[in-house]
Design an enzyme around this catalytic site. Structure first.
Site, short mmCIF file in Angstrom:
data_model
loop_
_atom_site.label_atom_id
_atom_site.label_comp_id
_atom_site.label_asym_id
_atom_site.label_seq_id
_atom_site.Cartn_x
_atom_site.Cartn_y
_atom_site.Cartn_z
N SER A 116 -8.03 55.04 57.25
CA SER A 116 -9.13 55.09 58.71
C SER A 116 -9.41 53.23 59.00
O SER A 116 -9.37 52.90 60.20
CB SER A 116 -10.77 55.51 57.89
OG SER A 116 -10.59 56.77 58.33
N GLU B 118 -21.05 57.23 58.79
CA GLU B 118 -19.53 58.97 58.79
C GLU B 118 -20.25 60.01 59.61
O GLU B 118 -19.55 60.00 60.72
CB GLU B 118 -19.51 59.19 57.64
CG GLU B 118 -18.78 60.55 57.26
CD GLU B 118 -17.19 59.81 58.20
OE1 GLU B 118 -17.12 58.72 58.20
OE2 GLU B 118 -16.76 61.02 58.71
N TYR C 51 -22.22 58.98 62.74
CA TYR C 51 -22.18 58.99 64.14
C TYR C 51 -20.63 58.62 64.37
O TYR C 51 -19.80 59.33 65.28
CB TYR C 51 -22.84 58.02 64.20
CG TYR C 51 -24.63 57.79 64.00
CD1 TYR C 51 -24.62 59.43 64.64
CD2 TYR C 51 -25.07 57.47 63.17
CE1 TYR C 51 -25.87 59.58 64.78
CE2 TYR C 51 -26.70 58.24 63.27
CZ TYR C 51 -26.92 59.02 63.95
OH TYR C 51 -28.34 59.62 63.64
N HIS D 62 -33.17 59.08 54.32
CA HIS D 62 -32.99 60.28 55.27
C HIS D 62 -32.52 61.39 54.65
O HIS D 62 -33.25 62.36 55.09
CB HIS D 62 -33.90 60.75 56.93
CG HIS D 62 -32.05 60.70 57.34
ND1 HIS D 62 -32.06 59.90 58.67
CD2 HIS D 62 -31.29 61.17 57.54
CE1 HIS D 62 -31.41 59.89 59.06
NE2 HIS D 62 -29.79 60.53 58.10
N HIS D 63 -31.90 61.62 54.08
CA HIS D 63 -31.39 62.64 53.17
C HIS D 63 -32.08 62.69 51.80
O HIS D 63 -31.20 63.42 51.75
CB HIS D 63 -29.46 61.85 52.73
CG HIS D 63 -28.93 61.52 54.78
ND1 HIS D 63 -28.42 63.00 55.58
CD2 HIS D 63 -28.36 61.05 55.42
CE1 HIS D 63 -27.91 62.73 56.06
NE2 HIS D 63 -27.79 61.31 56.35
N ARG E 119 -29.54 75.62 50.51
CA ARG E 119 -28.18 76.14 50.61
C ARG E 119 -26.75 75.63 49.47
O ARG E 119 -27.68 75.36 49.31
CB ARG E 119 -27.57 74.28 51.65
CG ARG E 119 -27.62 73.25 50.65
CD ARG E 119 -27.72 71.49 52.01
NE ARG E 119 -26.36 71.70 52.03
CZ ARG E 119 -25.97 70.23 52.69
NH1 ARG E 119 -27.45 69.24 52.62
NH2 ARG E 119 -25.24 70.05 52.60
#
Lengths: 378, 535
Positions: free
Chosen positions: B172, B257, B259, B304-305, B452
């Site tokens: 990347s 990541e 975004y 916010h995670h 989850r």
């Protein structure tokens, strides 16, 4: 194209006809039973309606544009590509909506972060894959394990209402009392969530997080671990039973009494059969998740006990492993989790079961030896 | 400039090499772009097959087809493959094909680096997938690989996983260097930054995000490696380390990541909407500023995670407010797309259908994102299926739909052939219906309390989960149709014109070259004026 939509919709209708959709509670957050949970529910509904309104407005505008401005003969498209006034207007509009949402959110947040001590303080420790509850003031505690049978999980027995949401020993708390939870973990990160209290706090090794609750009415409240913590992450539920303060003191007294009785048991004379019986039950509850029912383990992460050199011929090392855990491996120390009787019994059980006694030395371990180990260490 | 062209004069008529060496040694941006696209399509089916295993296991309560241990391996590798093996390489494929053609450059600036950054990718994923056949099984700690589950408690294959992530990161970073160098140095004369096509802009900003955060990810996995093999205690509470530090580092990478996986989608969709509206894009400069502000904000929202890790209240409030701010530039983009279609002359070819679905469904994902930003309410949403619904709405009908839209939009230019429009529309409607059938009910089970990453669940979630699984199987089958459409287009498609779409007139340099685009395009730079005056 429209025929495609029609067919797809009728397919969808045919599919959904087979479902029996239940109550509203299957669709939405539970308002819960505490003042905090109800305020969070109210905040959730406010934000939801605002988002729903924006969503409907955008999608309707879009539907209108798609229908109205589809290509028609002889109609030329416009060629504008900018409007500063319009762009400033909607940017300001978005900002205003966000302010409207941020004000109630901030006020609820401040209420949730009230970390004053409770009338009762309970230490919650996450383990792979069970919860430990200790009543700090009363110095009693216990472990809470999933009680749903393997038969139900493997579809060999019918499942009932509390499938995977039931435990052998629920956390008991009194009503009308401020309770503070101190939340931590012993191995990996877990997360203690009871939706009806709106508490979700990560249980992190090396950290103590706090949460609090105040329940008005007696009841049973169920939750689950919400941070991936390994293979059996889905199998460590939480059950909290709120009872009247009187019933609660009776419960605590019973726990204190049991603790004294347990200490006396190490003095008793034990037979192999008695140890085997307790040992098998202890094994089923604490060991099968990793070492499996037949003791075959899941190598290399969870070693086999069948034919293990330590289990067959090295009693001292096996006691040490149970008491101290294994550094750098998934094996935890059980010296706090289990009683002396249970540790002695489960060691005896593994040394006798699965043909280990025939190929090994077959030595048994009595509770006194475990007590001695603990005393010598001091 | 003319000296350079002269020295290459002899090469003008030479086409691609023959056989496998064409692909192994190629430095041609079109060849490398095609390889990236085929690679991500193959990975889509591998990662998709894992999703099918997950949905089969969750079809009904009770153990179905796999053990909890294997289920966790499926969840982990599904996430890793879809993020690093499908969405990211596919966008790099688009970048390789389209950036030189949209800015009028003959190739990428660093063609050998380009070859290398592609060819190490199959190596990385070969290593990752080979862990399935090793003792202890594949990584099983979730694509977010929180320590200490991914260090002290991880299977021994975690070291292969770390190596694989390092290689993906290197790929990347090299790709981004190439994109930035190309865009800054090789634009056609007269194409100032604020005249660049929006896809080029979106990739320009994405490339900076990649260069900024990929080293952070490399740092995180290196610290894991040290904790596992060198006795350090970065994340080990027992040694004085900090497991929460891992999450801060991971999400400092992880949020940008997110975004990285959506900004190029904004670029693709903008081109498609203006083409099929037969109108110029509305608010070009605010589109550019919106992408840039989203990218900048992405560096200050990561926690916010982590609203439930026990941050101080000042941290909770800061990350709540900064996250909510992202809604503003995102809202601007949605309104700009609607305004582009407003008073246009719309037709609904397959690329446009996917682009419209992108705008509608990405809006739903954005709105659930606002709900998740509200920190106290996130105590209830966090790590439930509500989150799974949210990020799948932005990544599947978001990023993946934009990729499908872009593939239909540019495949006539790539292959010189038209795809089958009827089949394309069937593919769209099947995907559109099944994607909603799959991901919409996840909002409900999440709010009702289903965590989850669990292989089995309580009875009250059974009906919706069965519906989700049916939707997922349909969505999986629909993508096989896409593969068929692509192959049919290549081998049996009708000839495409150079302009391909009626609305593509004057919409960019890529529509001025032949279809299929010749092996070498723009050996001498095109003029921006010619594009404007030919109308």
């Amino acid at each position: 194209m429209f025929r495609a939509i029609k067919y797809s919709l009728s397919l969808l209708a045919a599919l959904t006809a087979n479902f029996s959709f239940g109550a509203w509670s299957d669709l939405n957050m539970s308002p819960g039973v505490t003042q905090l949970s109800q305020e969070i529910f109210g905040l959730h509904m406010t934000v939801f309606y605002v988002c729903l309104a924006i969503g409907i407005a955008v999608l309707l505008a879009m539907a209108f544009i798609l229908f109205k401005y589809r290509k028609k003969e002889g109609v030329k498209p416009a060629d504008f590509d900018d409007s500063t006034a319009l762009e400033i207007t909607w940017t300001v509009l978005f900002a205003l909506i966000l302010v409207v949402l941020a004000v109630p959110a901030t006020s609820v947040m401040i209420k949730a972060y009230d970390n004053e001590e409770g009338d009762i303080n309970i230490l919650i420790t996450g383990h792979q894959w069970k919860w430990q509850y200790e009543y700090i003031e009363d110095e009693v505690g216990f472990f809470s394990n999933l009680s749903t049978s393997l038969d139900k999980r493997n579809n060999l027995a019918p499942k009932d209402k509390n499938y995977l949401l039931e435990v052998d020993e629920p956390l008991v708390i009194p009503t009308n009392t401020r309770i503070r939870f101190l939340i931590t973990a012993n191995d990996v990160i877990h997360s203690w969530w009871v939706p009806d209290f709106a508490i979700k706090q990560d249980a992190i090794p090396g950290f103590v997080n706090t949460g609090w609750t105040y329940v008005n009415e007696p009841g049973v409240f169920r939750g689950q671990c919400t941070e991936l913590c390994g293979a059996y992450h889905g199998f460590m539920p939480i059950v909290v039973k709120a009872v009247s303060p009187d019933e609660y003191s009776a419960f605590i007294n019973e726990k204190k009494e049991a603790k004294i009785q347990q200490a006396l048991l190490t003095e008793k004379l034990w037979t192999v059969n008695e140890l085997m019986e307790i040992g098998e039950a202890t094994y089923q509850k604490n060991c099968v998740a990793c070492h499996q029912v037949g003791g075959q383990g899941i190598p290399p992460v969870f070693p086999a006990l069948v034919g293990s050199e330590i289990v067959m011929r090295n009693k001292a090392r096996q006691i040490e492993i149970l008491m101290e855990g294994v550094q750098g491996a998934a094996m935890a120390s059980y010296s706090e989790q289990l009683t002396e009787v249970e540790i002695a019994a489960v060691i005896t059980y593994t040394r006798q079961a699965w043909g280990n006694a025939d190929s090994g030395d077959g030595k048994i371990v009595i509770p006194k030896e475990i007590l001695d180990y603990k005393t010598n260490k001091l | 400039m003319s000296a350079v062209i002269d020295s290459h004069h002899d090469d003008h008529h030479h086409g691609p090499a023959k056989g496998i060496s064409r692909w192994l040694y190629t430095t041609n941006h079109k060849d490398i772009g095609s390889m990236y696209l085929w690679f991500s399509l193959i990975m889509l089916f591998i990662g998709g097959a894992m999703a099918m295993v997950i949905r089969a296991e969750l079809f009904e309560p009770g153990s179905q087809i796999v053990s909890p241990e294997f289920y966790n391996q499926m969840v982990t590798n599904h996430g890793l493959i879809m993020v690093f093996g499908v969405i990211m390489p596919a966008f790099v494929g688009f970048a390789n094909w389209m950036i030189p053609m949209q800015i009028g450059a003959p190739d990428m600036a660093l063609p050998r680096l380009n070859n290398l950054s592609f060819w190490i990718l199959p190596v990385a994923f070969g290593i990752l997938l080979s862990t399935f056949f090793m003792e202890g099984g594949a990584p099983n700690f979730g694509w977010t690989f929180y320590a200490p589950l991914s260090t002290e408690y991880a299977p021994p294959t975690v070291t292969f996983f770390i190596f694989s992530v390092h290689i993906m990161g290197a790929s990347s970073i090299m790709g981004s260097i190439n994109v930035i160098t190309t865009i800054l140095n090789m634009r056609a004369p007269g194409m100032t930054l604020m005249k660049m096509p929006l896809f080029v802009w979106s990739w320009f900003i994405t490339a900076y995000l990649l260069i900024a955060v990929m080293p952070v990810l490399a740092g995180a996995v290196t610290m894991m490696l040290m904790d596992i093999h060198a006795g350090t205690s970065f994340f080990k509470a027992g040694g004085g380390g900090d497991p929460v530090l891992f999450q801060h580092i991971f999400w400092f990478f992880g949020h940008p990541e997110v975004y990285i996986m959506i900004l190029p989608a904004f670029g693709i969709v903008s081109h498609i909407i203006e083409t099929f509206s037969r109108k110029p894009i509305f608010g070009y400069s605010s589109m550019v500023y919106a992408i840039a502000s989203i990218a900048l904000l992405s560096f200050v929202v990561w926690a916010h995670h982590m609203f439930t890790v026990g941050m101080p209240i000042a941290g909770e409030l800061f990350f709540m407010y900064s996250t909510m701010l992202i809604a503003i530039p995102t809202g601007v983009k949605v309104f700009n797309w609607l305004s582009t279609m407003f008073k246009g002359s719309l037709t609904f070819e397959t690329p446009m259908l996917f682009a419209i679905a992108f705008v509608a469904l990405f809006t739903i994902g954005g709105l659930s994102g606002i709900m998740l930003a509200i920190a106290p309410a996130d105590f209830q949403y966090h790590d439930t299926y509500f989150v799974v619904a949210h990020f799948h709405y932005v990544l599947v009908p978001g990023a993946l739909f934009s990729l499908l839209a872009g593939a239909y939009y540019w495949i006539p230019k790539w292959t010189g052939k038209m795809y089958d429009e009827t089949l394309g529309k069937v593919h769209f409607w099947m995907s559109f219906l099944s994607v909603n059938l799959t991901f919409f009910p996840m909002h409900f089970v999440g709010l009702a309390g289903m965590p989850r990453r669990i292989p089995d669940y309580a009875m009250q979630f059974a009906d919706w989960n069965m519906m989700v699984s049916v939707g997922a199987f349909l969505f999986g089958i629909s993508q096989l149709l896409f593969l068929f459409i692509v192959l049919k287009c290549i081998y049996n498609g009708k000839e495409a014109t150079n302009e391909v779409w009626e609305g593509a007139k004057n919409k960019g340099f890529e529509w001025t070259v032949d279809s299929p685009a010749p092996y070498h395009t723009f050996s001498s730079p095109p003029s921006l004026e010619s594009l404007k005056t030919s109308s």
